[in-house]
Design an enzyme around this catalytic site. Structure first.
Site, PDB file in Angstrom:
ATOM      1  N   PRO A 111       0.914  -1.165  -0.041  1.00  0.00           N
ATOM      2  CA  PRO A 111      -0.151   0.369   0.155  1.00  0.00           C
ATOM      3  C   PRO A 111       0.962   1.463   0.196  1.00  0.00           C
ATOM      4  O   PRO A 111       1.907   0.999   0.288  1.00  0.00           O
ATOM      5  CB  PRO A 111      -1.045  -0.042   1.279  1.00  0.00           C
ATOM      6  CG  PRO A 111      -0.458  -1.338   2.509  1.00  0.00           C
ATOM      7  CD  PRO A 111       0.370  -1.665   1.097  1.00  0.00           C
ATOM      8  N   GLY A 113       3.234   4.890   1.380  1.00  0.00           N
ATOM      9  CA  GLY A 113       3.476   5.288   2.543  1.00  0.00           C
ATOM     10  C   GLY A 113       4.274   3.901   3.170  1.00  0.00           C
ATOM     11  O   GLY A 113       4.402   4.157   4.497  1.00  0.00           O
ATOM     12  N   VAL A 114       4.063   2.922   2.365  1.00  0.00           N
ATOM     13  CA  VAL A 114       4.830   1.620   3.538  1.00  0.00           C
ATOM     14  C   VAL A 114       6.812   1.874   3.117  1.00  0.00           C
ATOM     15  O   VAL A 114       7.117   1.206   3.624  1.00  0.00           O
ATOM     16  CB  VAL A 114       4.220   0.542   3.161  1.00  0.00           C
ATOM     17  CG1 VAL A 114       2.711   0.224   3.779  1.00  0.00           C
ATOM     18  CG2 VAL A 114       4.530  -0.130   1.511  1.00  0.00           C
ATOM     19  N   SER A 528     -12.994 -13.689  -0.579  1.00  0.00           N
ATOM     20  CA  SER A 528     -12.915 -14.187   0.974  1.00  0.00           C
ATOM     21  C   SER A 528     -14.096 -14.146   1.838  1.00  0.00           C
ATOM     22  O   SER A 528     -13.963 -13.711   3.034  1.00  0.00           O
ATOM     23  CB  SER A 528     -11.527 -12.876   1.224  1.00  0.00           C
ATOM     24  OG  SER A 528     -12.256 -11.991   1.259  1.00  0.00           O
ATOM     25  N   LYS A 571      -4.192  -8.691   6.085  1.00  0.00           N
ATOM     26  CA  LYS A 571      -5.698  -7.957   7.131  1.00  0.00           C
ATOM     27  C   LYS A 571      -5.823  -8.654   8.711  1.00  0.00           C
ATOM     28  O   LYS A 571      -6.798  -7.862   9.702  1.00  0.00           O
ATOM     29  CB  LYS A 571      -6.683  -9.931   7.182  1.00  0.00           C
ATOM     30  CG  LYS A 571      -7.307  -9.307   5.503  1.00  0.00           C
ATOM     31  CD  LYS A 571      -7.485 -10.436   5.239  1.00  0.00           C
ATOM     32  CE  LYS A 571      -8.619 -10.571   3.290  1.00  0.00           C
ATOM     33  NZ  LYS A 571      -9.277 -11.914   2.534  1.00  0.00           N
TER      34      LYS A 571
HETATM   35  P1  ADP Z   1       5.795   4.655  -1.168  1.00  0.00           P
HETATM   36  O1  ADP Z   1       6.889   4.769  -1.804  1.00  0.00           O
HETATM   37  O2  ADP Z   1       5.547   2.945  -0.167  1.00  0.00           O
HETATM   38  O3  ADP Z   1       4.438   5.114  -1.397  1.00  0.00           O
HETATM   39  P2  ADP Z   1       7.944   6.052   1.030  1.00  0.00           P
HETATM   40  O4  ADP Z   1       8.809   5.380   0.284  1.00  0.00           O
HETATM   41  O5  ADP Z   1       7.050   7.518   0.025  1.00  0.00           O
HETATM   42  O6  ADP Z   1       6.353   4.987   0.571  1.00  0.00           O
HETATM   43  O7  ADP Z   1       7.572   6.643   2.348  1.00  0.00           O
HETATM   44  C1  ADP Z   1       7.118   7.202   2.784  1.00  0.00           C
HETATM   45  C2  ADP Z   1       7.856   7.849   4.372  1.00  0.00           C
HETATM   46  O8  ADP Z   1       7.314   7.153   4.985  1.00  0.00           O
HETATM   47  C3  ADP Z   1       9.126   7.770   3.305  1.00  0.00           C
HETATM   48  O9  ADP Z   1       9.264   9.682   4.155  1.00  0.00           O
HETATM   49  C4  ADP Z   1       9.938   6.880   4.605  1.00  0.00           C
HETATM   50  O10 ADP Z   1      11.411   7.847   4.567  1.00  0.00           O
HETATM   51  C5  ADP Z   1       8.883   6.719   5.303  1.00  0.00           C
HETATM   52  N1  ADP Z   1       8.652   5.754   6.117  1.00  0.00           N
HETATM   53  C6  ADP Z   1       8.257   4.268   5.535  1.00  0.00           C
HETATM   54  N2  ADP Z   1       8.230   2.990   5.813  1.00  0.00           N
HETATM   55  C7  ADP Z   1       9.443   4.035   6.712  1.00  0.00           C
HETATM   56  C8  ADP Z   1      10.260   2.961   7.762  1.00  0.00           C
HETATM   57  N3  ADP Z   1       9.935   1.063   8.219  1.00  0.00           N
HETATM   58  N4  ADP Z   1      10.840   3.265   8.773  1.00  0.00           N
HETATM   59  C9  ADP Z   1      11.804   4.862   8.824  1.00  0.00           C
HETATM   60  N5  ADP Z   1      10.640   5.668   7.286  1.00  0.00           N
HETATM   61  C10 ADP Z   1       9.943   5.126   7.058  1.00  0.00           C
END
Ligand code: ADP
Length: 620
Positions: A111, A113-114, A528, A571
């Site tokens: 998803p 922001g991960v 599911s 989930k």
């Molecule tokens: P995605 O590409 O999956 O949409 P991003 O790489 O743009 O997400 O991540 C969003 C923000 O959250 C970034 O600033 C990232 O550094 C931070 N972030 C996400 N996961 C972590 C983590 N496990 N530890 C530290 N910072 C994280």
């Protein structure tokens, strides 16, 4: 002169430049000299030469396969994600053995922001490669990848050539974002153009339409990201090694916020750590009431917002020579937002500065337009007018003494706690994820897996007509075909089960039912929710609510067998977010569940079933 310029530019790379390219460059240079400088062809040739000579032919950065260093970098940039990091380190270790990291294409899926993009960036840093990112979401024009032919007016090379020019090395790490959202082309298929780009067999001689000479992309390391792997065209998926990132539980988000997001926000705003304290409780409130998504992007935005507010307040402090304490006190005492502090009784707009002596009396009458405005002005001023300070501070102390009496118990820094959190980030957004505290008769919580991560959803069944209903079923909630069919299956099966449990209960035979899955505007599909639907119907028929804090997921066959589902981790995380205590999963998913980290499984009562009768006993 122009030709000389191009020659000069090429010189450092001449040795490494492939002969076929050198030849084309020489031909074009000769052509340039013959052309009229005002002709359009001159322009075309000049632009073409410009591109040819600017590319980093044979120019590589030294790749670093140091696994220990890579681990340090990955840990430095990301909290948790143990399995993801491990896979990446394996990948680097294999690269070390083979002497090259080519071959497999990593696809990070999960998803928003991960941390997919930022992991890509970390891999580049670990391997000492330059980083370039481009998104192919919605891309439908093949020319974006392959370039336009030079004869078109305003022709441009494709993204890859632009990338090489940009990074200046021939072996960057290229992150191709949103590969699952690739558009459909009207002329040419972007998927096959991408395939050509990614395929190690083909990309050693990648032909950009504009450049018209083959370029070697075999040293480029490609990493892709996607929200949903299922939407990636199959030929592309075949060449990828998918690494899934599921999302974070509250505890992990707390760590990420504390150790990573807060630090970057502090740096970005120039606020010192000792100036602000966001309490654990405030952070928890932020995570649970404002940012309930799988990733942490929203959380990051909120934390930045807090720091921006603190920052604009401390700029004001700088100008006025107030201590941060004053602002903190005000925030704590008045429970008011920074806007009101700044535009309220203390601040004078900058233009009043010349007439400072009147300002003290006039304070209350003056209004500042907005925080942004005032803080900008304050900033620019504080750098220029240092001499004003003394006057200002005198002024400030005057105001301060007014307040001092009632606020003498000093607070050292800006304290953000649950009581004033809303002043910084506004009111919590309403979340409909958990709409029932105790589910009524006919309502059961299911677990879904979407592009945004896992989520909980309710299946509701009510009675439309009794007696004359003739056993009909009406289904709503933007359900896809598969889900509609699973509602039919559930209806049939629920009827059979009721017949067995309560032979005298004619409920399903003569009642018209309505099954709905909120939220009504979100399209849903997949098999599911089968077991959840049966349970919801049986709960209604038997007039018995299901056990409290229970959620379930699993496909059901017509004979009541429970089949495995996808997205166990997503989930589970979603269930925890909705404070579910008991989860029912298909037996076949036990292995997936056992692989989850202990902190994700902690405190959950999980049952694995392979027949519906087991669910019946657990739920009703
Ligand atoms: P995605 O590409 O999956 O949409 P991003 O790489 O743009 O997400 O991540 C969003 C923000 O959250 C970034 O600033 C990232 O550094 C931070 N972030 C996400 N996961 C972590 C983590 N496990 N530890 C530290 N910072 C994280």
């Amino acid at each position: 002169a122009l030709s000389a310029k191009f020659r000069e530019r090429l010189e450092p790379n001449r040795e490494k430049c492939p002969p076929h390219v050198l030849q084309v460059i020489e031909e074009e240079l000769t052509k340039l000299q013959l052309l009229e400088a005002s002709s359009s062809e001159f322009n075309v040739t000049r632009n073409y030469l410009d591109w040819l000579t600017v590319l980093p032919w044979g120019n590589y950065s030294d790749e670093n396969f140091d696994v220990i260093r890579a681990q340090t970098i990955l840990d430095e940039d990301h909290y948790g994600l143990t399995d993801v990091k491990e896979r990446i380190l394996e990948f680097i270790a294999v690269g070390k053995l083979r002497g090259t990291s080519q071959g497999k294409i990593i696809c990070l899926s999960g998803p928003p922001g991960v941390g997919k993009t930022s992991i890509g960036r970390s891999i580049a840093r670990a391997l000492n490669r330059k980083f370039f990112r481009f998104s192919v979401g919605g891309l439908s024009d093949v020319a974006e990848i392959k370039g336009h032919r030079r004869t078109y007016i305003g022709a441009m090379p494709g993204k890859m050539v632009q990338c090489l020019k940009n990074v200046g090395t021939a072996n960057p790490l290229v992150l191709i974002d949103e590969i699952d959202k690739l558009g459909r082309g009207h002329a040419g298929d972007p998927a096959s153009a991408l395939l050509e780009l990614l395929d190690p067999e083909q990309n050693a001689n990648f032909l950009d339409h504009y450049l018209d000479v083959p370029i070697d992309l075999s040293k480029v390391l490609f990493v892709c990201t996607a929200n949903v792997v299922d939407n990636i065209p199959n030929p592309l998926l075949d060449r990828m090694e998918v690494i899934a990132i599921a999302g974070y539980i509250t505890d992990e988000k707390m760590h990420i916020a504390r150790d990573y997001l807060e630090k970057t926000a502090q740096e970005a705003c120039g606020v010192k750590p000792e100036q602000v304290e966001v309490t654990d409780a405030a952070l928890l409130g932020l995570i649970e009431n404002y940012c309930r998504e799988a990733g942490v992007r929203n959380l990051q935005k909120h934390i930045e917002k807090i720091y921006r507010k603190v920052c604009s307040a401390s700029l004001f402090v700088m100008k006025k020579n107030f201590s941060v304490t004053m602002i903190a006190l005000r925030l704590v005492r008045e429970g008011s937002s920074n806007e009101s502090i700044i535009s309220g009784k203390v601040v004078q707009p900058t233009e009043v500065d010349e007439t400072d002596q009147h300002a003290a009396e006039n304070e209350t009458a003056v209004e500042v337009e907005s925080v942004e405005n005032s803080s900008h002005e304050l900033k620019s001023e504080s750098s220029v007018q240092t001499t004003d300070q003394s006057k200002d501070s005198k002024d400030a102390t005057e105001t301060e003494t007014l307040e001092e009496t009632e606020t003498s118990k000093a607070v050292e820094k800006v304290l953000v706690d649950p009581s004033n959190l809303a002043d910084f980030v506004g009111k919590p957004v309403f979340h409909a994820e958990r709409i029932y505290d105790q589910t009524p008769v006919g309502v059961v919580m299911g677990l879904a897996w979407t592009a945004m991560g896992g989520s909980t959803l309710y299946i509701e069944t009510t009675l439309v007509e009794k007696g004359e209903g003739k056993g009909a079923l009406h289904v709503t909630g933007q359900l896809g075909d598969v889900m509609k069919e699973s509602a039919q299956i559930a209806h049939t099966l629920a009827r059979a089960i009721l017949l067995e449990k309560e032979p005298d209960n004619p409920f399903f035979a003569n009642t018209k039912l309505h099954l709905h899955v909120p939220a009504g505007a979100t399209p849903k599909d997949g098999p599911s929710a089968g077991c959840t639907m049966i349970t919801s119907m049986l709960s209604l028929a038997m007039e018995k609510p299901v056990k409290k804090d229970l959620a379930m997921t699993g496909e059901v066959t017509l004979t009541g067998k429970i089949l495995p589902i996808g997205g166990v981790k997503e989930k589970t995380i979603a269930a925890r977010r909705s404070e579910v205590k008991t989860i029912i999963f298909p037996s076949a998913n036990k292995r997936d569940y056992d692989e989850l980290a202990p902190n994700v499984r902690e405190g959950l009562d999980v049952h694995f079933v392979d027949d519906y009768s087991q669910i019946f006993n657990l739920a009703l």
